[in-house]
Design a protein around this motif. Structure first.
Motif, mmCIF file in Angstrom:
data_model
loop_
_atom_site.group_PDB
_atom_site.id
_atom_site.type_symbol
_atom_site.label_atom_id
_atom_site.label_comp_id
_atom_site.label_asym_id
_atom_site.label_seq_id
_atom_site.Cartn_x
_atom_site.Cartn_y
_atom_site.Cartn_z
ATOM 1 N N LEU A 101 41.319 122.362 82.903
ATOM 2 C CA LEU A 101 41.401 121.040 82.299
ATOM 3 C C LEU A 101 40.213 120.803 81.373
ATOM 4 O O LEU A 101 40.346 120.178 80.319
ATOM 5 N N ASP A 102 39.053 121.308 81.745
ATOM 6 C CA ASP A 102 37.879 121.191 80.875
ATOM 7 C C ASP A 102 38.120 121.858 79.527
ATOM 8 O O ASP A 102 37.746 121.323 78.476
ATOM 9 N N ARG A 103 38.744 123.015 79.542
ATOM 10 C CA ARG A 103 38.984 123.719 78.286
ATOM 11 C C ARG A 103 40.037 123.013 77.448
ATOM 12 O O ARG A 103 39.968 123.022 76.214
ATOM 13 N N LEU A 104 41.018 122.407 78.094
ATOM 14 C CA LEU A 104 41.992 121.613 77.350
ATOM 15 C C LEU A 104 41.296 120.433 76.674
ATOM 16 O O LEU A 104 41.559 120.122 75.507
ATOM 17 N N ALA A 105 40.408 119.766 77.415
ATOM 18 C CA ALA A 105 39.661 118.641 76.849
ATOM 19 C C ALA A 105 38.763 119.110 75.707
ATOM 20 O O ALA A 105 38.646 118.435 74.670
ATOM 21 N N ASP A 106 38.114 120.262 75.881
ATOM 22 C CA ASP A 106 37.279 120.814 74.817
ATOM 23 C C ASP A 106 38.097 121.044 73.548
ATOM 24 O O ASP A 106 37.661 120.708 72.437
ATOM 25 N N ALA A 107 39.274 121.630 73.708
ATOM 26 C CA ALA A 107 40.117 121.937 72.552
ATOM 27 C C ALA A 107 40.586 120.659 71.857
ATOM 28 O O ALA A 107 40.619 120.588 70.628
ATOM 29 N N LEU A 108 40.953 119.651 72.644
ATOM 30 C CA LEU A 108 41.377 118.378 72.065
ATOM 31 C C LEU A 108 40.265 117.791 71.200
ATOM 32 O O LEU A 108 40.518 117.323 70.078
ATOM 33 N N TYR A 109 39.040 117.834 71.711
ATOM 34 C CA TYR A 109 37.935 117.250 70.948
ATOM 35 C C TYR A 109 37.489 118.141 69.787
ATOM 36 O O TYR A 109 37.375 117.687 68.646
ATOM 37 N N ASP A 110 37.266 119.422 70.079
ATOM 38 C CA ASP A 110 36.688 120.316 69.073
ATOM 39 C C ASP A 110 37.654 120.635 67.934
ATOM 40 O O ASP A 110 37.221 120.810 66.782
ATOM 41 N N LYS A 111 38.953 120.729 68.228
ATOM 42 C CA LYS A 111 39.922 121.163 67.221
ATOM 43 C C LYS A 111 40.720 120.014 66.613
ATOM 44 O O LYS A 111 41.383 120.210 65.582
ATOM 45 N N ALA A 112 40.681 118.840 67.229
ATOM 46 C CA ALA A 112 41.453 117.716 66.700
ATOM 47 C C ALA A 112 40.573 116.500 66.434
ATOM 48 O O ALA A 112 40.385 116.111 65.286
ATOM 49 N N VAL A 113 40.001 115.913 67.486
ATOM 50 C CA VAL A 113 39.270 114.655 67.322
ATOM 51 C C VAL A 113 38.106 114.796 66.339
ATOM 52 O O VAL A 113 38.012 114.063 65.340
ATOM 53 N N LYS A 114 37.211 115.732 66.601
ATOM 54 C CA LYS A 114 36.002 115.872 65.778
ATOM 55 C C LYS A 114 36.321 116.190 64.319
ATOM 56 O O LYS A 114 35.818 115.500 63.406
ATOM 57 N N PRO A 115 37.146 117.204 64.029
ATOM 58 C CA PRO A 115 37.417 117.501 62.610
ATOM 59 C C PRO A 115 38.194 116.392 61.896
ATOM 60 O O PRO A 115 37.987 116.173 60.704
#
Length: 328
Positions: A89-103
């Motif tokens: 779940l941590d990696r899913l959250a990381d991907a949501l933020y790093d690949k979608a929210v932040k960019p």
């Protein structure tokens, strides 16, 4: 896998792609002066195919696009590599933020954006916000409006599916170290869900798709038959977060921890949802949840869990799209 076929027949374009997941961009086609400055991330569940959100012409994405929003669909998992890489779940959250929210914050030049989360997508979104609030008390300010649909993390009452899922969780927990780099077939999860669902409810589900017409029925059948593997580690984390009793908070569910008073929240609940029973997603107005947000709205409508994959229900789809567009 039927992903290329279904997405080829939509207006989706790849925004991000790697061996583990895709992000699809559905660009609005409204005039430039009507375009919204904030995009909407559609954070979908990891437990079924993302093309189910867009295989009919009366889907949520279409309605949100018409209000001038670009929509970015999180499409979790496409290859066997995803299920074998120890995704948590941590990696899913990381991907949501790093690949979608932040960019997207940077690309659109905004301080915050919107999220529409379906089912487990709501849990992933809440988990990300709660996790980051522990490190940055202002993290929630990166989000303007959140809308959840059929997310099993807001209600406070028991539901049949929880008993089946928790039985699986307790039985498999001792084997987790050996299985964290494997996946669970959707067929196996379907069998697990069917333990807490009556034949009448399952029959009603298929009847609704049959009544929607042969095209929708055949696409729903393909969606159901298009098997994939769900990451075991992530699934176990999700069960723990969504269904496992919290010590001293057995009657509470997955509330937000930290300051989310800037966020406007909209909760959609299908009163005939047999996968995420209404009792698991309805927010009680006298609970702490509504008071956490800048504003709170909730619509309970006569639909099920897969309304996004069916034509109709235009009123509720339009209501959500307009809600995203209203206000500052």
């Amino acid at each position: 896998m039927l992903d290329p076929i279904f997405f080829a027949n939509s207006k989706a374009k790849i925004y991000y792609q790697d061996a583990n997941f895709n992000i699809w961009k559905f660009a609005t086609e409204v005039a430039a002066d009507k375009r919204q400055r904030r995009p909407v991330i559609l954070n979908y569940s990891i437990m079924t195919r993302a093309y189910g959100t867009c295989f009919n012409k009366e889907n949520f994405i279409e309605f949100i696009n018409r209000q001038g929003f670009d929509v970015f669909l999180m499409d979790w998992g496409k290859e066997s590599l995803f299920t074998l890489s120890g995704w948590t779940l941590d990696r899913l959250a990381d991907a949501l933020y790093d690949k979608a929210v932040k960019p997207l914050l940077e690309e659109y030049g905004v301080d915050n954006l919107n999220v529409f989360a379906i089912c487990i997508g709501g849990l992933i979104t809440s988990y990300l916000i709660n996790r980051e609030l522990k490190k940055d008390k202002d993290f929630a300010k990166k989000f303007h409006k959140l809308a959840y649909y059929g997310s099993p993390i807001l209600g406070s009452r028991d539901l049949g599916m929880a008993r089946s899922f928790m039985g699986f969780y307790e039985a498999m927990k001792p084997f987790r170290p050996a299985l964290d780099h494997t996946g669970i077939s959707l067929y196996a999860l379907d069998l697990l869900i069917s333990q807490s669902t009556s034949n009448t409810m399952i029959g009603g589900f298929w009847q609704h798709f049959w009544e929607a017409g042969p095209e929708t029925f055949s696409k729903a059948l393909a969606l159901t038959g298009d098997d994939r593997l769900v990451p075991f580690a992530a699934f176990m984390d999700i069960l723990e977060q969504a269904f496992a009793p919290k010590p001293g908070k057995e009657e509470e569910s997955f509330h937000f921890d930290g300051d989310v008073t800037n966020i406007h929240f909209f909760n959609l609940v299908g009163e005939h949802d047999f996968l995420v029973m209404p009792s698991a997603s309805i927010v009680e107005w006298n609970s702490p949840i509504p008071k956490q947000f800048a504003s709170f709205d909730q619509t309970i409508f006569p639909g099920g869990h897969f309304v996004f994959a069916r034509p109709g229900f235009q009123e509720v789809k339009e209501k959500l799209a307009v809600w995203f567009s209203e206000g500052p």
